[in-house]
Design a protein around this motif. Structure first.
Motif: not given
Length: 315
Positions: A97-98, A116-117, A126-127, A132-134
């Motif tokens: 979930k997001v 989710l990708g 999870l990095d 956040r950078g993306e």
């Protein structure tokens, strides 16, 4: 005495030998000399037993460091991390979930696609800085904060950019913020109620344009758009249809705009059918009338007490 020595020579020699040993023995035991290492140990603030214990731990540390180095060369920590991530995902600790917060204008779909990708969606592996950078690459996103909420939710707090103008360039219309960052494309049929800035690099001058309009607060709501001419000055377009050509430079353009605002407040220049006001020359205030009125009057009129302007326009 001589006969004694002859008669008991062996005994005398023995006596002398014994006496010599007695004298040597009378000097006491031979003292063992201390080495410089022993003297140095005496200066240390801890005992020899403690020193030996420290040396033992140092040897253990060296051995452990060697083992860890070999393990890293063989890729064992990465394999262990991947295994731990897989186990966590199998146990339900995987991004499913997001939850997006702070979004008012932008489309949320790109945020979900990024969250989710990820190749590894384990909550443990999870990095977050990478995610956040993306997200910061999205035009609307000014800032983002990513956090985990176990067992399976990623919380995304977004700070949006504020649109301040529409930039027209190369036949495209794009929504921009005050720093000139392109937020998204817009269609001519769905233009927002924002000023239109036109010209190459006009988006990068939006902050200066806003600062310029602060000098004339009464005119700011009337501004329909602005053209960045020759990469050096502004032509302002008002909602009533007139254009005001300002001179180059921050201070000259601000002075001209303040003067124009004062004259408009006194003489109501806007809304009277005048096509253009030209204030590029600080010694002239040029008015251009509509074509219909130019048949009976000069198409360009200088303000009172000024010299007649030159014909034609410059960028």
């Amino acid at each position: 005495m001589a006969e004694a020595r002859i008669r008991r020579g062996g005994t005398a020699r023995l006596a002398r030998t014994t006496g010599a040993r007695g004298r040597s023995g009378g000097r006491g035991r031979t003292v063992k000399r201390r080495s410089w290492v022993d003297s140095l140990l005496d200066l240390l603030p801890f005992s020899e037993e403690t020193l030996q214990r420290m040396a033992s731990w140092a040897i253990v540390g060296i051995v452990l460091a060697g083992v860890i180095g070999i393990a890293m060369l063989l890729g064992l920590p990465a394999m262990a991390g991947q295994k731990a991530s897989q186990l966590a995902a199998n146990a339900g600790f995987e991004v499913e979930k997001v939850e997006v917060r702070g979004v008012e204008r932008m489309d949320e779909l790109p945020i979900y696609n990024i969250a989710l990708g990820q190749v590894n969606r384990s909550m443990l592996a999870l990095d977050l800085p990478k995610v956040r950078g993306e997200m910061l690459k999205l035009g609307w996103v000014k800032d983002a904060r990513i956090s985990r909420r176990l067992p399976d939710t990623l919380v995304v707090d977004i700070v949006e950019r504020d649109p301040v103008a529409v930039w027209q360039h190369d036949g495209q219309l794009q929504l921009i913020d005050v720093a000139g960052v392109v937020l998204q494309s817009v269609s001519a049929g769905a233009m927002p109620d924002l000023p239109l800035v036109v010209g190459p690099n006009a988006n990068l001058q939006t902050a200066d344009l806003n600062k310029l309009m602060e000098n004339a607060p009464a005119l700011k709501p009337m501004l329909a758009g602005a053209t960045w001419v020759g990469n050096r000055r502004w032509d302002l377009r008002f909602q009533s249809g007139e254009t005001l050509s300002l001179p180059e430079g921050d201070k000259p353009s601000a002075t001209a705009l303040v003067n124009f605002a004062r004259m408009d407040g006194v003489n109501r220049l806007l809304g009277r059918g005048i096509v253009k006001f030209d204030m590029r020359d600080p010694d002239r205030f040029v008015l251009r009338l509509p074509q219909g009125q130019a048949n009976d009057q000069s198409g360009e009129k200088p303000a009172a007490n000024t010299d007649a302007p030159a014909k034609g326009e410059e960028g």
